[in-house]
Design an enzyme around this catalytic site. Sequence first.
Site, mmCIF file in Angstrom:
data_model
loop_
_atom_site.group_PDB
_atom_site.id
_atom_site.type_symbol
_atom_site.label_atom_id
_atom_site.label_comp_id
_atom_site.label_asym_id
_atom_site.label_seq_id
_atom_site.Cartn_x
_atom_site.Cartn_y
_atom_site.Cartn_z
ATOM 1 N N ARG A 48 0.849 -1.195 0.000
ATOM 2 C CA ARG A 48 0.000 0.000 0.000
ATOM 3 C C ARG A 48 0.888 1.249 0.000
ATOM 4 O O ARG A 48 2.096 1.152 0.182
ATOM 5 C CB ARG A 48 -0.935 0.010 1.211
ATOM 6 C CG ARG A 48 -0.190 -0.220 2.510
ATOM 7 C CD ARG A 48 -0.724 0.510 3.678
ATOM 8 N NE ARG A 48 -0.697 1.944 3.518
ATOM 9 C CZ ARG A 48 0.417 2.707 3.612
ATOM 10 N NH1 ARG A 48 1.611 2.184 3.829
ATOM 11 N NH2 ARG A 48 0.342 4.016 3.472
ATOM 12 N N GLY A 49 0.194 2.396 -0.184
ATOM 13 C CA GLY A 49 0.948 3.630 -0.380
ATOM 14 C C GLY A 49 1.051 3.819 -1.887
ATOM 15 O O GLY A 49 1.467 2.891 -2.600
ATOM 16 N N ALA A 50 0.655 5.018 -2.349
ATOM 17 C CA ALA A 50 0.500 5.212 -3.797
ATOM 18 C C ALA A 50 1.729 4.803 -4.630
ATOM 19 O O ALA A 50 1.601 4.008 -5.574
ATOM 20 C CB ALA A 50 0.098 6.660 -4.067
ATOM 21 N N ARG A 91 -7.663 -1.076 -6.840
ATOM 22 C CA ARG A 91 -7.972 0.083 -5.973
ATOM 23 C C ARG A 91 -8.145 1.307 -6.878
ATOM 24 O O ARG A 91 -7.346 1.514 -7.800
ATOM 25 C CB ARG A 91 -6.854 0.346 -4.946
ATOM 26 C CG ARG A 91 -6.722 -0.760 -3.908
ATOM 27 C CD ARG A 91 -5.823 -0.336 -2.759
ATOM 28 N NE ARG A 91 -6.517 0.534 -1.818
ATOM 29 C CZ ARG A 91 -5.892 1.183 -0.827
ATOM 30 N NH1 ARG A 91 -4.595 1.081 -0.678
ATOM 31 N NH2 ARG A 91 -6.586 1.932 0.003
ATOM 32 N N GLN A 198 -2.792 2.700 9.837
ATOM 33 C CA GLN A 198 -1.477 2.821 9.169
ATOM 34 C C GLN A 198 -0.515 3.671 9.997
ATOM 35 O O GLN A 198 0.704 3.463 9.973
ATOM 36 C CB GLN A 198 -1.636 3.456 7.772
ATOM 37 C CG GLN A 198 -2.283 2.573 6.735
ATOM 38 C CD GLN A 198 -3.789 2.728 6.689
ATOM 39 O OE1 GLN A 198 -4.417 3.083 7.677
ATOM 40 N NE2 GLN A 198 -4.389 2.455 5.545
ATOM 41 N N ASP A 239 -2.647 10.615 -2.685
ATOM 42 C CA ASP A 239 -2.985 9.525 -3.611
ATOM 43 C C ASP A 239 -3.364 10.023 -4.995
ATOM 44 O O ASP A 239 -3.220 9.313 -5.988
ATOM 45 C CB ASP A 239 -4.110 8.675 -3.035
ATOM 46 C CG ASP A 239 -3.568 7.799 -1.929
ATOM 47 O OD1 ASP A 239 -3.450 8.294 -0.800
ATOM 48 O OD2 ASP A 239 -3.212 6.644 -2.215
ATOM 49 N N ASN A 249 -6.200 12.036 -0.108
ATOM 50 C CA ASN A 249 -5.270 11.258 0.719
ATOM 51 C C ASN A 249 -6.117 10.502 1.732
ATOM 52 O O ASN A 249 -7.353 10.636 1.764
ATOM 53 C CB ASN A 249 -4.244 12.175 1.398
ATOM 54 C CG ASN A 249 -3.110 11.376 2.044
ATOM 55 O OD1 ASN A 249 -2.534 10.492 1.405
ATOM 56 N ND2 ASN A 249 -2.812 11.650 3.292
ATOM 57 N N LYS A 250 -5.479 9.736 2.566
ATOM 58 C CA LYS A 250 -6.179 8.875 3.536
ATOM 59 C C LYS A 250 -7.290 9.613 4.260
ATOM 60 O O LYS A 250 -7.127 10.769 4.643
ATOM 61 C CB LYS A 250 -5.125 8.362 4.533
ATOM 62 C CG LYS A 250 -5.626 7.489 5.656
ATOM 63 C CD LYS A 250 -6.501 6.347 5.203
ATOM 64 C CE LYS A 250 -5.877 5.470 4.147
ATOM 65 N NZ LYS A 250 -6.910 4.573 3.511
HETATM 66 O O1 MRU Z 1 -5.025 3.136 2.025
HETATM 67 P P1 MRU Z 1 -3.553 3.412 1.965
HETATM 68 O O2 MRU Z 1 -2.837 2.965 3.197
HETATM 69 O O3 MRU Z 1 -2.920 2.915 0.704
HETATM 70 O O4 MRU Z 1 -3.454 5.004 1.926
HETATM 71 C C1 MRU Z 1 -2.175 5.559 1.730
HETATM 72 C C2 MRU Z 1 -2.116 7.027 1.865
HETATM 73 O O5 MRU Z 1 -3.116 7.685 2.054
HETATM 74 C C3 MRU Z 1 -0.745 7.656 1.693
HETATM 75 O O6 MRU Z 1 -0.672 8.862 2.382
HETATM 76 C C4 MRU Z 1 -0.462 7.924 0.201
HETATM 77 O O7 MRU Z 1 -0.688 6.793 -0.565
HETATM 78 C C5 MRU Z 1 0.926 8.395 -0.011
HETATM 79 S S1 MRU Z 1 2.168 7.173 0.257
HETATM 80 C C6 MRU Z 1 3.643 7.897 -0.141
#
Ligand code: MRU
Length: 349
Positions: A48-50, A91, A198, A239, A249-250
Amino acid sequence: MKPTNVNLNENKSAVVILDQTKIPNEEIYLELKTAKEMYDAIFELKVRGAPAIGICAAYSIYILAKNINADDYNEFLSVFKENKEYLNSSRPTAVNLSWALERMEKVVISNKGKSIDDIVDLLEREAIEIQEEDIEMCRKISELGLSLLEKEDGILTHCNAGPMATSLYGTALGPILLGQEKGYNFRVFADETRPLLQGARLTSYELDKADVDVTLICDNMASIVMKNGWINACLVGCDRIAANGDVANKIGTSGVAILAKYYNIPFYVLGPTSTLDMGCKTGNDIKIELRDGNEIKEKFYKKPMAPKRVNTYNPAFDVTDNSLITAIITEKGICRPPFKESLLKISKK
Ligand code: MRU
């Protein structure tokens, strides 16, 4: 140094990922060989993480392309496209997923005259390049982000945009980790980030491992630490960035931005230009992932936390209005309002 979160295995038959759902209790690596395993790993947030999702998708489609049994180019392309669509549907919000898959598809299309073996080799090279660019991106964003901070700053971050979410320092955690190497004394507050934690599981783990002074707080405590005067800057990842500077973002990020505005604290978004989607005019064009309500009711608890029948609403992301953002820090430079102009300029660099 090889990134620890996403790689190819030695004989290039699988994508190896660090299973982020097992952190902080165990460091377990998984080998992904089939399209279903790759899709599930992204959907279930094992990776996970973009940026990390994009890199995993690039290596995944390479492995799948290697295994295509096609007689000719058109058959190869058609199966490649099926795999691409399937992985892309895992996703919806992080644009890095489709961005990486598009880049991989371009390799197949622009090398039409070559043999399938040669195209597959070029696909491997492209995936490696995506990862190498990510390492460089982390370095640049970390340096630029650090230039905005003071040595003793208190910093609040939400979710996880650290090494596990990228290939090096991360984006939002980049300046913090780079600062730590240079002897800065940041005091970091990590939002736990409900529902999937997270911040608690990953951010506090990564910062603690690097000996950064990190304090874990529940999401509803962001206001009090700001009011106490403990926060000098908020750093978050992203994201998808719309052309007008609205940022997905999250879930919970926009609330942090609203609080930061109230307390007059700079709110910085850090992310690569691969997260910029000029096709989305505003945040309203960004598709927000809706996830299973059981993540709220049961996921991290032995016993259910809520009545079984209760309704849930579980959006995984929200959009922060550009008016709440002080600056967007990319590897190509720092964008300030008006974002429509600064982002357009950077997208052409
Ligand atoms: O649902 P997730 O854990 O994939 O969400 C991730 C985020 O919101 C991060 O802040 C984003 O992807 C940036 S990671 C460098």
